[in-house]
Design an enzyme around this catalytic site. Sequence first.
Site, PDB file in Angstrom:
ATOM      1  N   CYS A  31       0.811  -1.223   0.000  1.00 41.01           N
ATOM      2  CA  CYS A  31       0.000   0.000   0.000  1.00 41.01           C
ATOM      3  C   CYS A  31       0.846   1.277   0.000  1.00 41.01           C
ATOM      4  CB  CYS A  31      -0.953  -0.008   1.189  1.00 41.01           C
ATOM      5  SG  CYS A  31      -2.003  -1.455   1.227  1.00 41.01           S
TER       6      CYS A  31
ATOM      7  N   HIS B 255      -3.094   6.986   2.564  1.00 42.27           N
ATOM      8  CA  HIS B 255      -3.546   5.708   2.016  1.00 42.27           C
ATOM      9  C   HIS B 255      -4.852   5.331   2.716  1.00 42.27           C
ATOM     10  CE1 HIS B 255      -4.034   1.619   1.034  1.00 42.27           C
ATOM     11  NE2 HIS B 255      -3.699   1.181   2.236  1.00 42.27           N
TER      12      HIS B 255
ATOM     13  N   ASN C  97      -9.968  -0.181   0.091  1.00 51.98           N
ATOM     14  CA  ASN C  97      -8.505  -0.115   0.098  1.00 51.98           C
ATOM     15  C   ASN C  97      -8.009  -0.642  -1.253  1.00 51.98           C
ATOM     16  OD1 ASN C  97      -5.776  -0.566   0.383  1.00 51.98           O
ATOM     17  ND2 ASN C  97      -5.919  -1.463   2.420  1.00 51.98           N
TER      18      ASN C  97
HETATM   19  C1  LIG Z   1      -9.693  -5.936   9.496  1.00 51.22           C
HETATM   20  C2  LIG Z   1     -10.350  -4.919  10.421  1.00 51.22           C
HETATM   21  C3  LIG Z   1     -11.352  -4.086   9.637  1.00 51.22           C
HETATM   22  C4  LIG Z   1     -11.129  -5.714  11.478  1.00 51.22           C
HETATM   23  O1  LIG Z   1     -11.747  -4.810  12.392  1.00 51.22           O
HETATM   24  P1  LIG Z   1     -11.671  -5.109  13.971  1.00 51.22           P
HETATM   25  O2  LIG Z   1     -12.429  -4.061  14.651  1.00 51.22           O
HETATM   26  O3  LIG Z   1     -10.201  -5.227  14.302  1.00 51.22           O
HETATM   27  O4  LIG Z   1     -12.444  -6.459  14.079  1.00 51.22           O
HETATM   28  P2  LIG Z   1     -11.951  -7.857  14.707  1.00 51.22           P
HETATM   29  O5  LIG Z   1     -10.951  -8.491  13.785  1.00 51.22           O
HETATM   30  O6  LIG Z   1     -11.533  -7.596  16.117  1.00 51.22           O
HETATM   31  O7  LIG Z   1     -13.256  -8.702  14.661  1.00 51.22           O
HETATM   32  C5  LIG Z   1     -14.330  -8.448  15.527  1.00 51.22           C
HETATM   33  C6  LIG Z   1     -15.387  -9.500  15.305  1.00 51.22           C
HETATM   34  O8  LIG Z   1     -16.048  -9.295  14.052  1.00 51.22           O
HETATM   35  C7  LIG Z   1     -16.047 -10.499  13.296  1.00 51.22           C
HETATM   36  N1  LIG Z   1     -15.924 -10.181  11.867  1.00 51.22           N
HETATM   37  C8  LIG Z   1     -14.784 -10.151  11.121  1.00 51.22           C
HETATM   38  N2  LIG Z   1     -15.091  -9.790   9.859  1.00 51.22           N
HETATM   39  C9  LIG Z   1     -16.427  -9.605   9.815  1.00 51.22           C
HETATM   40  C10 LIG Z   1     -17.315  -9.214   8.806  1.00 51.22           C
HETATM   41  N3  LIG Z   1     -16.886  -8.949   7.537  1.00 51.22           N
HETATM   42  N4  LIG Z   1     -18.622  -9.086   9.120  1.00 51.22           N
HETATM   43  C11 LIG Z   1     -19.064  -9.339  10.366  1.00 51.22           C
HETATM   44  N5  LIG Z   1     -18.265  -9.712  11.371  1.00 51.22           N
HETATM   45  C12 LIG Z   1     -16.952  -9.831  11.094  1.00 51.22           C
HETATM   46  C13 LIG Z   1     -14.867 -11.280  13.819  1.00 51.22           C
HETATM   47  O9  LIG Z   1     -15.049 -12.657  13.567  1.00 51.22           O
HETATM   48  C14 LIG Z   1     -14.880 -10.936  15.279  1.00 51.22           C
HETATM   49  O10 LIG Z   1     -15.850 -11.711  15.922  1.00 51.22           O
HETATM   50  P3  LIG Z   1     -15.572 -12.314  17.390  1.00 51.22           P
HETATM   51  O11 LIG Z   1     -15.408 -11.095  18.280  1.00 51.22           O
HETATM   52  O12 LIG Z   1     -16.805 -13.081  17.673  1.00 51.22           O
HETATM   53  O13 LIG Z   1     -14.324 -13.127  17.267  1.00 51.22           O
HETATM   54  C15 LIG Z   1      -9.316  -3.992  11.110  1.00 51.22           C
HETATM   55  O14 LIG Z   1      -8.610  -4.686  12.133  1.00 51.22           O
HETATM   56  C16 LIG Z   1      -8.287  -3.432  10.133  1.00 51.22           C
HETATM   57  O15 LIG Z   1      -8.610  -2.641   9.263  1.00 51.22           O
HETATM   58  N6  LIG Z   1      -7.006  -3.822  10.295  1.00 51.22           N
HETATM   59  C17 LIG Z   1      -5.928  -3.434   9.414  1.00 51.22           C
HETATM   60  C18 LIG Z   1      -6.093  -4.118   8.098  1.00 51.22           C
HETATM   61  C19 LIG Z   1      -4.825  -4.168   7.315  1.00 51.22           C
HETATM   62  O16 LIG Z   1      -3.859  -4.816   7.704  1.00 51.22           O
HETATM   63  N7  LIG Z   1      -4.812  -3.514   6.140  1.00 51.22           N
HETATM   64  C20 LIG Z   1      -3.677  -3.564   5.277  1.00 51.22           C
HETATM   65  C21 LIG Z   1      -2.598  -2.638   5.667  1.00 51.22           C
HETATM   66  S1  LIG Z   1      -2.863  -1.023   5.060  1.00 51.22           S
END
Ligand SMILES: CC(C)(COP(=O)(O)OP(=O)(O)OC[C@H]1O[C@@H](n2cnc3c(N)ncnc32)[C@H](O)[C@@H]1OP(=O)(O)O)[C@@H](O)C(=O)NCCC(=O)NCCS
Length: 329
Positions: free
Chosen positions: A113, A255, A285
């Site tokens: 990215c 980004h 993204n």
């Molecule tokens: C991926 C991302 C959006 C997830 O958001 P989050 O708030 O961290 O969510 P979590 O991973 O803690 O998941 C929370 C819950 O939602 C659930 N969940 C995950 N994806 C889901 C979806 N698409 N829809 C509904 N629920 C979802 C998970 O299973 C988890 O459930 P649990 O609590 O019962 O285990 C966020 O962490 C992020 O953007 N991270 C960086 C991503 C990245 O690396 N990008 C590239 C670099 S630029």
Amino acid sequence: MKCIRIVGTGSYVPERVLTNRDLEKMIDTTDEWIVQRTGIRERRIADPDEDTSDLAKGAALKALEAAGMSAADIDLIIVATITPDMCCPSAANWLQAKLDAKNAVSFDITAACTGFIFGLSAAQQYLETGLYSNALVVGSEVMGRTVNWKDRASCILWGDAAGAVVLEKSTRGAEILSTHIHSDGLSGTNLLLPGGGSSTTPISQTSVEEGLHYLKLIGPNKTFKVAVKQFAKSCEEAASFNGYDISDIDLVIPHQANLRIIKAFAERLKISKEKVFVNIDRYGNSSAASIPLALDQAVRSERIGAGDKIILVGFGGGLTWGSCFVLWH
Ligand SMILES: CC(C)(COP(=O)(O)OP(=O)(O)OC[C@H]1O[C@@H](n2cnc3c(N)ncnc32)[C@H](O)[C@@H]1OP(=O)(O)O)[C@@H](O)C(=O)NCCC(=O)NCCS
């Protein structure tokens, strides 16, 4: 003064829109969850016959038009991408052929990215030394073809797009005052596309069955926190290197990884939301394409005015991060 300048910007997005409501029919998710956790409402998906170099061509033609140049004028083409048309030749070579940019040398940059910032920095060096007098720098991605559309934790994030700039060592255009790029290979396994390389997982029936050819997010929460920190540090580095305070900056173009990441680093730096460009709601993204797409939209919607001090800032897999400070014309 003759220096490295942006003399044209362009972007291209595929026509097909994939909304959160569409995703609700494909995986166990909801529009509400995706909007709340990421800020994304929809993303673009390339047609089956559109490759990364085709998206790049769409963006490049607009940037060339804005610069008042033709493809034959270009000395150097750099494409930042983690989704090249194929491993060999490079997406940049495909683009060179498709543009008929006969006089250019072309190559790809892989920095996920942050790829576009790395591309700008590389082009800047060639122009500084005088080896080349101009460069076309493109970020282009077809992320939709590396995504596991059954993995709800990651497939909701990505979109396809391309953005481009023409750089020139000249007296016209927006001045690039600095670029800063950084890597942390030791933490590089957080965002992984393991299959298909020459490592322990070359393409095989097993690697495909195990889904190793899909992009994987390992510990997205951890990446989230590192991203917020590095976005903030990169902005500070760009501002202080040029003798400015963060409060002097007119627009930050980050980004578009996650709206919560953008809000968190802006809050940490006390930057008001009016000074941060956001389009993640419409495009998700798009990895290396996200910054040049946002830059072009900011230029064409006149969010940027003469004399504005702008920071382009990226963070991504690798890990990689960096910035580019631009003084608009
Ligand atoms: C991926 C991302 C959006 C997830 O958001 P989050 O708030 O961290 O969510 P979590 O991973 O803690 O998941 C929370 C819950 O939602 C659930 N969940 C995950 N994806 C889901 C979806 N698409 N829809 C509904 N629920 C979802 C998970 O299973 C988890 O459930 P649990 O609590 O019962 O285990 C966020 O962490 C992020 O953007 N991270 C960086 C991503 C990245 O690396 N990008 C590239 C670099 S630029």
